[in-house]
Design a protein around this motif. Sequence first.
Motif, PDB file in Angstrom:
ATOM      1  N   ASN A 124       0.864  -1.175   0.000  1.00  6.39           N
ATOM      2  CA  ASN A 124       0.000   0.000   0.000  1.00  6.39           C
ATOM      3  C   ASN A 124       0.902   1.227   0.000  1.00  6.39           C
ATOM      4  O   ASN A 124       0.940   1.998   0.961  1.00  6.39           O
ATOM      5  CB  ASN A 124      -0.920  -0.018   1.224  1.00  6.39           C
ATOM      6  N   ILE A 125       1.644   1.355  -1.087  1.00 10.41           N
ATOM      7  CA  ILE A 125       2.722   2.348  -1.163  1.00 10.41           C
ATOM      8  C   ILE A 125       2.204   3.774  -1.070  1.00 10.41           C
ATOM      9  O   ILE A 125       2.785   4.621  -0.390  1.00 10.41           O
ATOM     10  CB  ILE A 125       3.536   2.150  -2.460  1.00 10.41           C
ATOM     11  N   GLU A 126       1.116   4.070  -1.729  1.00 14.30           N
ATOM     12  CA  GLU A 126       0.638   5.452  -1.785  1.00 14.30           C
ATOM     13  C   GLU A 126       0.117   5.939  -0.443  1.00 14.30           C
ATOM     14  O   GLU A 126       0.161   7.140  -0.157  1.00 14.30           O
ATOM     15  CB  GLU A 126      -0.447   5.578  -2.853  1.00 14.30           C
ATOM     16  N   ALA A 127      -0.378   5.025   0.388  1.00 13.25           N
ATOM     17  CA  ALA A 127      -0.912   5.440   1.690  1.00 13.25           C
ATOM     18  C   ALA A 127       0.200   6.055   2.538  1.00 13.25           C
ATOM     19  O   ALA A 127       1.340   5.606   2.508  1.00 13.25           O
ATOM     20  CB  ALA A 127      -1.530   4.244   2.404  1.00 13.25           C
ATOM     21  N   GLU A 128      -0.147   7.061   3.301  1.00 20.04           N
ATOM     22  CA  GLU A 128       0.848   7.764   4.112  1.00 20.04           C
ATOM     23  C   GLU A 128       0.480   7.814   5.586  1.00 20.04           C
ATOM     24  O   GLU A 128       1.342   7.687   6.452  1.00 20.04           O
ATOM     25  CB  GLU A 128       1.026   9.195   3.578  1.00 20.04           C
ATOM     26  N   THR A 129      -0.787   7.955   5.912  1.00 19.79           N
ATOM     27  CA  THR A 129      -1.188   8.145   7.306  1.00 19.79           C
ATOM     28  C   THR A 129      -1.593   6.833   7.967  1.00 19.79           C
ATOM     29  O   THR A 129      -1.861   5.831   7.302  1.00 19.79           O
ATOM     30  CB  THR A 129      -2.361   9.132   7.398  1.00 19.79           C
ATOM     31  N   ARG A 145       2.128   9.304  13.346  1.00 23.37           N
ATOM     32  CA  ARG A 145       0.865   9.423  12.624  1.00 23.37           C
ATOM     33  C   ARG A 145       1.017   9.231  11.122  1.00 23.37           C
ATOM     34  O   ARG A 145       0.022   9.051  10.428  1.00 23.37           O
ATOM     35  CB  ARG A 145       0.229  10.795  12.891  1.00 23.37           C
ATOM     36  N   ASN A 146       2.259   9.298  10.609  1.00 18.73           N
ATOM     37  CA  ASN A 146       2.459   9.086   9.174  1.00 18.73           C
ATOM     38  C   ASN A 146       3.768   8.344   8.935  1.00 18.73           C
ATOM     39  O   ASN A 146       4.657   8.324   9.788  1.00 18.73           O
ATOM     40  CB  ASN A 146       2.420  10.414   8.399  1.00 18.73           C
ATOM     41  N   LYS A 147       3.882   7.721   7.785  1.00 17.48           N
ATOM     42  CA  LYS A 147       5.023   6.867   7.469  1.00 17.48           C
ATOM     43  C   LYS A 147       6.312   7.676   7.353  1.00 17.48           C
ATOM     44  O   LYS A 147       7.358   7.259   7.867  1.00 17.48           O
ATOM     45  CB  LYS A 147       4.759   6.114   6.157  1.00 17.48           C
ATOM     46  N   SER A 148       6.254   8.803   6.677  1.00 20.45           N
ATOM     47  CA  SER A 148       7.456   9.620   6.494  1.00 20.45           C
ATOM     48  C   SER A 148       8.010  10.075   7.832  1.00 20.45           C
ATOM     49  O   SER A 148       9.232  10.105   8.025  1.00 20.45           O
ATOM     50  CB  SER A 148       7.143  10.828   5.601  1.00 20.45           C
ATOM     51  N   GLY A 149       7.127  10.415   8.756  1.00 19.95           N
ATOM     52  CA  GLY A 149       7.568  10.856  10.071  1.00 19.95           C
ATOM     53  C   GLY A 149       8.302   9.758  10.808  1.00 19.95           C
ATOM     54  O   GLY A 149       9.329  10.007  11.452  1.00 19.95           O
ATOM     55  N   TYR A 150       7.784   8.530  10.743  1.00 17.00           N
ATOM     56  CA  TYR A 150       8.461   7.434  11.429  1.00 17.00           C
ATOM     57  C   TYR A 150       9.811   7.121  10.796  1.00 17.00           C
ATOM     58  O   TYR A 150      10.806   6.925  11.511  1.00 17.00           O
ATOM     59  CB  TYR A 150       7.605   6.171  11.425  1.00 17.00           C
ATOM     60  N   SER A 200      16.158  13.452   6.757  1.00 14.54           N
ATOM     61  CA  SER A 200      15.592  13.541   5.407  1.00 14.54           C
ATOM     62  C   SER A 200      16.068  12.402   4.508  1.00 14.54           C
ATOM     63  O   SER A 200      15.434  12.118   3.488  1.00 14.54           O
ATOM     64  CB  SER A 200      15.967  14.880   4.762  1.00 14.54           C
ATOM     65  N   TYR A 201      17.177  11.740   4.874  1.00 19.78           N
ATOM     66  CA  TYR A 201      17.689  10.645   4.046  1.00 19.78           C
ATOM     67  C   TYR A 201      16.627   9.564   3.826  1.00 19.78           C
ATOM     68  O   TYR A 201      16.587   8.934   2.774  1.00 19.78           O
ATOM     69  CB  TYR A 201      18.920  10.014   4.699  1.00 19.78           C
ATOM     70  N   PHE A 202      15.759   9.327   4.822  1.00 23.20           N
ATOM     71  CA  PHE A 202      14.751   8.269   4.717  1.00 23.20           C
ATOM     72  C   PHE A 202      13.343   8.813   4.431  1.00 23.20           C
ATOM     73  O   PHE A 202      12.394   8.043   4.368  1.00 23.20           O
ATOM     74  CB  PHE A 202      14.695   7.446   6.008  1.00 23.20           C
ATOM     75  N   ASP A 203      13.232  10.120   4.274  1.00 24.62           N
ATOM     76  CA  ASP A 203      11.932  10.763   4.112  1.00 24.62           C
ATOM     77  C   ASP A 203      11.631  10.963   2.634  1.00 24.62           C
ATOM     78  O   ASP A 203      12.259  11.769   1.961  1.00 24.62           O
ATOM     79  CB  ASP A 203      11.939  12.110   4.845  1.00 24.62           C
ATOM     80  N   ARG A 204      10.642  10.231   2.124  1.00 22.79           N
ATOM     81  CA  ARG A 204      10.325  10.335   0.692  1.00 22.79           C
ATOM     82  C   ARG A 204       9.710  11.680   0.331  1.00 22.79           C
ATOM     83  O   ARG A 204       9.622  12.029  -0.849  1.00 22.79           O
ATOM     84  CB  ARG A 204       9.385   9.210   0.272  1.00 22.79           C
ATOM     85  N   GLY A 205       9.285  12.425   1.331  1.00 23.52           N
ATOM     86  CA  GLY A 205       8.721  13.737   1.071  1.00 23.52           C
ATOM     87  C   GLY A 205       9.758  14.845   1.027  1.00 23.52           C
ATOM     88  O   GLY A 205       9.429  15.995   0.716  1.00 23.52           O
ATOM     89  N   ALA A 206      11.020  14.513   1.322  1.00 21.09           N
ATOM     90  CA  ALA A 206      12.091  15.519   1.316  1.00 21.09           C
ATOM     91  C   ALA A 206      12.502  15.866  -0.112  1.00 21.09           C
ATOM     92  O   ALA A 206      12.133  15.178  -1.068  1.00 21.09           O
ATOM     93  CB  ALA A 206      13.289  15.001   2.108  1.00 21.09           C
ATOM     94  N   GLU A 207      13.275  16.924  -0.240  1.00 21.86           N
ATOM     95  CA  GLU A 207      13.767  17.326  -1.553  1.00 21.86           C
ATOM     96  C   GLU A 207      14.657  16.225  -2.142  1.00 21.86           C
ATOM     97  O   GLU A 207      15.310  15.479  -1.413  1.00 21.86           O
ATOM     98  CB  GLU A 207      14.554  18.630  -1.452  1.00 21.86           C
ATOM     99  N   ALA A 208      14.693  16.150  -3.458  1.00 18.88           N
ATOM    100  CA  ALA A 208      15.410  15.077  -4.151  1.00 18.88           C
ATOM    101  C   ALA A 208      16.868  14.974  -3.734  1.00 18.88           C
ATOM    102  O   ALA A 208      17.405  13.882  -3.574  1.00 18.88           O
ATOM    103  CB  ALA A 208      15.305  15.272  -5.663  1.00 18.88           C
ATOM    104  N   GLY A 209      17.524  16.093  -3.530  1.00 23.63           N
ATOM    105  CA  GLY A 209      18.942  16.060  -3.191  1.00 23.63           C
ATOM    106  C   GLY A 209      19.241  15.665  -1.763  1.00 23.63           C
ATOM    107  O   GLY A 209      20.400  15.382  -1.427  1.00 23.63           O
TER     108      GLY A 209
END
Length: 333
Positions: A124-129, A145-150, A200-209
């Motif tokens: 369920n890749i697209e799900a975030e919360t 509460r969300n995947k990126s945060g964890y 940010s290294y593991f955060d898919r919502g971070a900037e590409a670089g």
Amino acid sequence: MHSGTSSKQARVLRALEEFVLEGRIRTANGFQLLPVQGSRLCLYEDGTEVTEDYFPGLPDDAELVLLTEGQTWQGYVSDISRFLSMFQEAQAGVIEAARQLLSGERAPLRQKLLADLLHTVSQNIEAETRAQDPPWFEGLESRFRNKSGYLRYSCESRIRSYLREVSSSSRVLGAEAREEYLRILGAMCQRLRSAQYNGSYFDRGAEAGSRLCTREGWFSCQGPFDLDSCASKHSINPYSNRESRVLFSTWNLDHIIEKKRTIVPTLAEAIQEQGGREVDWEYFYSLLFTSENLKLVHIACHKKTTHKLECDPGRIYRSQKRPKRRRPARKCQ
């Protein structure tokens, strides 16, 4: 001779008909029974065609597939292909079909393939919360509460552990060197706090670089410290499901130039022997805490042998600027 051959063919044909009547032949279209005439018989496992000579020697528990003219069977890979072709349909149906096959499967290899398939279609890749994908958060504290945060927290935790290891090394230094070591460590801490411990290294919502994954959350193994890439092409998406999240915790952020064996001892030595020179703490910071010297690697690519790599001697101390020599004043003509 001809009569004997015809007789043998008749016996084989009768045996096949008996199999059909008993419901013991699995067809390529499911369990629908097909007419024997004009059909071919294959082994379910690898698609080998069962000839007249081969048929009498089949074991009692052999799984067979009856194919009509024009049909093909490549073994249990064909089952997987059917599932893959269903991905555009309702995912719940695919998952249920895979579970039913897996529940009655006993062959270890087919169990593995079906389990991997089930693991893949359950993503369920697209799900975030947490509300969108409750199973992903099983076993985690309610504050996440969300995947990126964890996953950002997970990366921060790794970097913080490196910082604690560096800090503990100050105990072996003398008083004067320890004071300078702690001053440099304080500067590193301040830099890390401003960078939010490079979570940010593991955060898919971070900037590409500033992230190590794709926008969808796919991570690729960067290979062992002594290779430019991963020969096995390991990849994982910890955002997809709970199992991938747990497995991702076994991946390493590996120091190319080793932290304990090389970087920390070199830093301590540089402080003790600086002799008025200024230690370039930013260089050591980059080696200890950033992707300049960190590689994300699958556990199988994490070599625990001595790396035998050294810090760059030209970057240990800051270059000293020479004072400009004043030119003698020119006399007015």
